[in-house]
Enzyme design. Structure first.
Site, mmCIF file in Angstrom:
data_model
loop_
_atom_site.group_PDB
_atom_site.id
_atom_site.type_symbol
_atom_site.label_atom_id
_atom_site.label_comp_id
_atom_site.label_asym_id
_atom_site.label_seq_id
_atom_site.Cartn_x
_atom_site.Cartn_y
_atom_site.Cartn_z
ATOM 1 N N GLY A 175 -25.953 -9.718 35.842
ATOM 2 C CA GLY A 175 -25.309 -10.986 35.554
ATOM 3 C C GLY A 175 -25.040 -11.131 34.066
ATOM 4 O O GLY A 175 -25.616 -10.426 33.230
ATOM 5 N N CYS A 176 -24.160 -12.074 33.718
ATOM 6 C CA CYS A 176 -23.744 -12.218 32.315
ATOM 7 C C CYS A 176 -24.859 -12.797 31.445
ATOM 8 O O CYS A 176 -25.197 -12.224 30.400
ATOM 9 C CB CYS A 176 -22.471 -13.059 32.233
ATOM 10 S SG CYS A 176 -22.537 -14.628 33.121
ATOM 11 N N PHE A 177 -25.438 -13.926 31.839
ATOM 12 C CA PHE A 177 -26.580 -14.452 31.102
ATOM 13 C C PHE A 177 -27.706 -13.417 31.066
ATOM 14 O O PHE A 177 -28.361 -13.218 30.035
ATOM 15 C CB PHE A 177 -27.109 -15.734 31.756
ATOM 16 C CG PHE A 177 -26.498 -17.006 31.247
ATOM 17 C CD1 PHE A 177 -26.355 -17.248 29.883
ATOM 18 C CD2 PHE A 177 -26.087 -17.989 32.130
ATOM 19 C CE1 PHE A 177 -25.808 -18.430 29.413
ATOM 20 C CE2 PHE A 177 -25.534 -19.178 31.667
ATOM 21 C CZ PHE A 177 -25.387 -19.405 30.311
#
Length: 326
Positions: free
Chosen positions: A135-137
């Site tokens: 995921g990005c976070f």
């Protein structure tokens, strides 16, 4: 021989970035770009930054001869798609949803999904048949913490504040991505409960099995379109110089992750596959700031980085992208 690539879920933001990158990848030939709602329409009608770049049209199904298939589907939809659409065992899958990221979900219908954070699992990725793209976070926060975990230095609570652009919410319309709501506005969401905490925790335990450090994460919605800026701090007995040297050694062979001696900002990484880190000590607190583009290093660029590793190419192939400062 070129790598034949297919994309499922071709109309979203991550697919648009992926198409842009793969069109200019010297070792890739794009095959089917599947979009059930746009089949038959030119790709550039949806991704209008690609006008003049390609004459490809969306399809209703894959060509069937792909070497690698990227799943750019919403969370929970990749499993459902794979249950309805069988792929040859020889076809590599790189999934950009959260369906296979956690240890409990890595085995699926005879496939094992390797967690695709190259700075953590490079050797496993090179041997993988299927990849769960982070995921990005999770990418921004893990890259801020991995060196400390590897050194066994995560001994106290970890506090994270991170802000993301509106593209992090995807292309579907909702009140919080509406211009009149988002502009000149900031808000928090999913405090302490964000879905990326699970994968972050598993990666840190992978490097520091005995750590009981708890992560307190406050995510923010920002009034800009793309990028993540994360501030991560935790008590540490390291000096600032010791911490910076630890980070520089850990990422010495990571082509996209750089430890900056100067303070960093978001424009340095937008439109690139870079992660920039800055480390400083204030009193007892070690503060690590981390910046990435949520759609590139946080999604599609990292997916291509994983593809490069699988097929024995230099990690940077097709990913030498420049940020736009002004």
């Amino acid at each position: 021989m070129k790598i034949k690539a297919g994309i499922v879920g071709g109309a979203g933001y991550t697919a648009g970035e992926l198409i842009r990158i793969l069109l200019h990848h010297e070792f890739v030939e794009l095959g089917g770009i599947v979009s059930s709602s746009n089949a038959g329409n030119p790709v550039h009608q949806v991704h209008d930054d690609l006008v003049g770049e390609t004459d490809l049209a969306f399809t209703s199904e894959l060509a069937g001869d792909e070497d690698v298939v990227f799943l750019c589907l919403g969370h929970g939809n990749s499993k459902a798609w794979l249950q309805k659409n069988s792929l040859p065992e020889t076809t590599h899958i790189i999934d950009l949803s959260n369906d296979f990221r956690l240890n409990a979900d890595t085995e699926f219908e005879g496939r094992e999904f390797v967690y695709g954070l190259p700075e953590l699992n490079k050797s496993r990725i090179q041997q993988a048949q299927s990849i769960a793209n982070p995921g990005c976070f999770a990418t921004a926060i893990q890259l801020a913490l991995l060196p400390l975990a590897k050194a066994g230095k995560l001994t106290d609570d970890i506090h994270v504040s991170a802000i993301t652009g509106s593209t992090g919410a995807g292309q579907s319309l909702s009140e919080t991505v509406h211009f009149s709501w988002r502009t000149n506005n900031v808000s928090i969401y999913k405090p302490f409960t964000h879905q990326h905490l699970g994968e972050i925790g598993e990666s840190l335990v992978q490097l520091q099995p005995q750590s009981e450090a708890e992560i307190h994460f406050i995510p923010y919605r920002g009034n800009f379109s793309r990028g993540i800026f994360a501030s991560v701090y935790t008590p540490s007995d390291l000096t600032q110089d010791e911490a910076r040297e630890l980070y520089k050694q850990f990422y010495a062979d990571a082509p996209f992750t750089t430890v900056s001696d100067k303070e960093i900002h978001l424009k340095q990484v937008v439109n690139t596959n870079k992660c920039l880190l800055h480390v400083q000590k204030q009193g007892k607190q070690l503060l690590i700031t981390s910046v990435i583009d949520n759609l590139v290093k946080g999604a599609s660029g990292q997916a291509v980085q994983n593809m490069n590793l699988i097929f024995g190419l230099p990690e940077t192939t097709g990913l030498n992208l420049k940020s736009v400062l002004f």
